[in-house]
Design a protein around this motif. Structure first.
Motif, PDB file in Angstrom:
ATOM      1  N   UNK A 121       0.803  -1.177   0.135  1.00  0.00           N
ATOM      2  CA  UNK A 121      -0.142   0.038  -0.192  1.00  0.00           C
ATOM      3  C   UNK A 121       0.875   1.516  -0.109  1.00  0.00           C
ATOM      4  N   UNK A 122       1.912   1.328   0.729  1.00  0.00           N
ATOM      5  CA  UNK A 122       2.935   2.637   0.897  1.00  0.00           C
ATOM      6  C   UNK A 122       3.439   2.650  -0.368  1.00  0.00           C
ATOM      7  N   UNK A 123       4.087   1.394  -1.018  1.00  0.00           N
ATOM      8  CA  UNK A 123       4.638   1.476  -2.103  1.00  0.00           C
ATOM      9  C   UNK A 123       3.807   2.081  -3.186  1.00  0.00           C
ATOM     10  N   UNK A 124       2.492   1.880  -3.543  1.00  0.00           N
ATOM     11  CA  UNK A 124       1.322   2.183  -4.426  1.00  0.00           C
ATOM     12  C   UNK A 124       1.402   3.666  -4.445  1.00  0.00           C
ATOM     13  N   UNK A 125       1.056   4.124  -3.026  1.00  0.00           N
ATOM     14  CA  UNK A 125       1.166   5.451  -2.666  1.00  0.00           C
ATOM     15  C   UNK A 125       2.361   6.366  -3.064  1.00  0.00           C
ATOM     16  N   UNK A 126       3.531   5.686  -2.871  1.00  0.00           N
ATOM     17  CA  UNK A 126       4.703   6.570  -3.249  1.00  0.00           C
ATOM     18  C   UNK A 126       4.628   6.504  -4.984  1.00  0.00           C
ATOM     19  N   UNK A 127       4.164   5.497  -5.719  1.00  0.00           N
ATOM     20  CA  UNK A 127       4.308   5.424  -6.879  1.00  0.00           C
ATOM     21  C   UNK A 127       3.271   6.591  -7.498  1.00  0.00           C
ATOM     22  N   UNK A 128       2.178   6.840  -6.866  1.00  0.00           N
ATOM     23  CA  UNK A 128       1.667   7.836  -7.135  1.00  0.00           C
ATOM     24  C   UNK A 128       1.796   9.226  -6.598  1.00  0.00           C
ATOM     25  N   UNK A 129       3.022   9.459  -5.864  1.00  0.00           N
ATOM     26  CA  UNK A 129       3.487  10.600  -5.598  1.00  0.00           C
ATOM     27  C   UNK A 129       3.157  11.192  -4.028  1.00  0.00           C
ATOM     28  N   UNK A 130       2.350  10.237  -3.546  1.00  0.00           N
ATOM     29  CA  UNK A 130       1.828  10.794  -2.042  1.00  0.00           C
ATOM     30  C   UNK A 130       2.892  10.700  -1.119  1.00  0.00           C
ATOM     31  N   UNK A 131       3.807   9.862  -1.252  1.00  0.00           N
ATOM     32  CA  UNK A 131       5.000   9.720  -0.188  1.00  0.00           C
ATOM     33  C   UNK A 131       5.787  11.012  -0.093  1.00  0.00           C
ATOM     34  N   UNK A 132       6.043  11.552  -1.303  1.00  0.00           N
ATOM     35  CA  UNK A 132       6.725  12.858  -1.506  1.00  0.00           C
ATOM     36  C   UNK A 132       6.028  13.932  -0.565  1.00  0.00           C
ATOM     37  N   UNK A 133       4.582  13.931  -0.815  1.00  0.00           N
ATOM     38  CA  UNK A 133       3.680  14.917   0.014  1.00  0.00           C
ATOM     39  C   UNK A 133       3.878  14.692   1.616  1.00  0.00           C
ATOM     40  N   UNK A 134       3.768  13.418   1.943  1.00  0.00           N
ATOM     41  CA  UNK A 134       4.136  13.165   3.234  1.00  0.00           C
ATOM     42  C   UNK A 134       5.700  13.657   3.900  1.00  0.00           C
ATOM     43  N   UNK A 135       6.596  13.402   2.830  1.00  0.00           N
ATOM     44  CA  UNK A 135       7.993  13.712   3.340  1.00  0.00           C
ATOM     45  C   UNK A 135       8.032  15.118   3.174  1.00  0.00           C
ATOM     46  N   UNK A 136       7.116  16.052   2.472  1.00  0.00           N
ATOM     47  CA  UNK A 136       7.418  17.427   2.400  1.00  0.00           C
ATOM     48  C   UNK A 136       6.597  18.183   3.509  1.00  0.00           C
ATOM     49  N   UNK A 137       5.826  17.504   4.312  1.00  0.00           N
ATOM     50  CA  UNK A 137       4.655  17.946   5.211  1.00  0.00           C
ATOM     51  C   UNK A 137       5.405  17.495   6.528  1.00  0.00           C
ATOM     52  N   UNK A 138       6.156  18.317   7.145  1.00  0.00           N
ATOM     53  CA  UNK A 138       6.636  17.865   8.780  1.00  0.00           C
ATOM     54  C   UNK A 138       5.476  17.420   9.548  1.00  0.00           C
ATOM     55  N   UNK A 139       4.249  18.089   9.718  1.00  0.00           N
ATOM     56  CA  UNK A 139       3.615  17.618  10.629  1.00  0.00           C
ATOM     57  C   UNK A 139       3.033  16.453  10.421  1.00  0.00           C
ATOM     58  N   UNK A 140       2.650  16.297   9.158  1.00  0.00           N
ATOM     59  CA  UNK A 140       1.939  14.952   8.807  1.00  0.00           C
ATOM     60  C   UNK A 140       3.076  13.901   9.097  1.00  0.00           C
ATOM     61  N   UNK A 141       4.303  14.124   8.551  1.00  0.00           N
ATOM     62  CA  UNK A 141       5.296  13.165   8.786  1.00  0.00           C
ATOM     63  C   UNK A 141       5.334  12.650  10.305  1.00  0.00           C
ATOM     64  N   UNK A 142       5.496  13.877  11.145  1.00  0.00           N
ATOM     65  CA  UNK A 142       5.635  13.605  12.638  1.00  0.00           C
ATOM     66  C   UNK A 142       4.677  12.914  13.232  1.00  0.00           C
ATOM     67  N   UNK A 143       3.229  13.263  12.844  1.00  0.00           N
ATOM     68  CA  UNK A 143       2.094  12.582  13.204  1.00  0.00           C
ATOM     69  C   UNK A 143       2.161  11.011  12.902  1.00  0.00           C
ATOM     70  N   UNK A 144       2.380  10.692  11.810  1.00  0.00           N
ATOM     71  CA  UNK A 144       2.761   9.113  11.333  1.00  0.00           C
ATOM     72  C   UNK A 144       3.735   8.523  12.043  1.00  0.00           C
ATOM     73  N   UNK A 145       4.970   9.420  12.203  1.00  0.00           N
ATOM     74  CA  UNK A 145       6.003   8.928  13.008  1.00  0.00           C
ATOM     75  C   UNK A 145       5.752   8.451  14.537  1.00  0.00           C
ATOM     76  N   UNK A 146       5.033   9.375  14.955  1.00  0.00           N
ATOM     77  CA  UNK A 146       4.798   9.217  16.545  1.00  0.00           C
ATOM     78  C   UNK A 146       3.775   8.221  16.706  1.00  0.00           C
TER      79      UNK A 146
END
Length: 206
Positions: free
Chosen positions: A56-81
Motif C-alpha cells: 500500500x505504501x509503495x503504491x502511494x509512493x508511485x502515485x506521488x503521495x509519499x513525497x507529499x508526506x515527506x514534504x509536510x513535517x506535521x503529517x510526517x511527525x504525526x505518522x512517525x509518532x
C-alpha cells in the motif's frame, strides 16, 4: 528489460532492498517476537499483513503521495509518532501477556489479529514511505512513469517478504523448546523489552 527497467537496475535495487531489510528494525523485532512466542502460523499471518502494508505504501509512493508526506513535517511527525506509540503498545501487550498460556492461533480470527497488527505496523511506519522517497527514485530512469515505480515497489515488497518469512521460520524454532512456562515467560518479556527498545530507537532515528 522488464517494464522499461534494465535487468541490472532491477538486480541492483533488489540487492539494496535486501541489505536494508537485513538491518534490524520494527518489522524484524515484531515478527521475531511473534514467531518465537506464538509459533509459525501467527508469524506468517503477520508477514502477510506486513507485505500488504508495504504494498500500500509503495503504491502511494508511485502515485506521488509519499513525497507529499515527506514534504509536510506535521503529517510526517504525526505518522512517525503514531508508529512509535503502536510499537510501544505491542511491546506492552507482549509483556502483559507473558503470564498467559501460549495459544497457537488455531482459529482464523486469531490469525486475522496478527495480520491486522502487521498491516497497521507498516501503515504507521514512515520509514517505509521515506525508503520509497529517498531510495527508489535513484533507480528510476529519466522520464520514468508510475509503471516503473510500481515495478520497483513490487520488487521491494517481494524481497522484504522473503526476508520476513526467513525471520519467522528461524525464530519459530525457539517456540518448539518453550513448552516450559517459565522459559516462555522470560523470552516473551525479553522480546517485549527489545521491541520497546526498537520503538525508542525508531523515534530517535527516523
Amino acid at each position: 528489460m522488464i517494464a522499461g527497467l534494465a535487468t541490472e537496475t532491477l538486480a541492483g535495487f533488489a540487492l539494496t532492498s535486501l541489505i536494508i531489510e537485513l538491518t534490524p528494525g520494527p518489522n524484524m523485532a515484531y515478527l521475531a517476537m511473534i514467531a518465537a512466542t506464538e509459533g509459525r502460523r501467527p508469524g506468517f499471518a503477520a508477514v502477510a499483513g506486513v507485505a500488504l502494508g508495504l504494498a500500500v505504501v509503495g503504491l502511494f509512493a508511485a502515485l506521488g503521495l509519499a513525497t507529499v508526506i515527506a514534504a509536510q513535517p506535521l503529517l510526517y511527525q504525526a505518522l512517525r509518532w503514531g508508529g512509535v506509540a503502536y510499537l510501544l503498545w505491542l511491546a506492552w501487550d507482549g509483556w502483559r501477556g507473558a503470564d498467559e498460556a501460549v495459544e497457537h492461533a488455531a482459529r482464523g480470527s486469531t490469525l486475522a489479529l496478527y495480520f491486522r497488527r502487521g498491516l497497521v505496523t507498516n501503515l504507521l511506519n514512515p520509514k517505509a514511505a521515506v525508503f520509497y522517497v529517498a531510495v527508489l527514485p535513484g533507480f528510476l530512469p529519466v522520464a520514468a512513469g508510475a509503471v516503473q515505480a510500481v515495478t520497483l515497489s513490487a520488487v521491494h515488497v517481494g524481497v522484504a517478504t522473503a526476508v520476513h518469512l526467513a525471520i519467522v521460520a528461524l525464530a519459530s524454532l525457539a517456540q518448539l523448546v518453550l513448552d516450559d512456562p517459565t522459559r516462555s515467560r522470560i523470552l516473551r518479556r525479553v522480546l517485549a523489552v527489545a521491541l520497546a527498545g526498537v520503538a525508542l530507537w525508531f523515534a530517535l532515528k527516523t
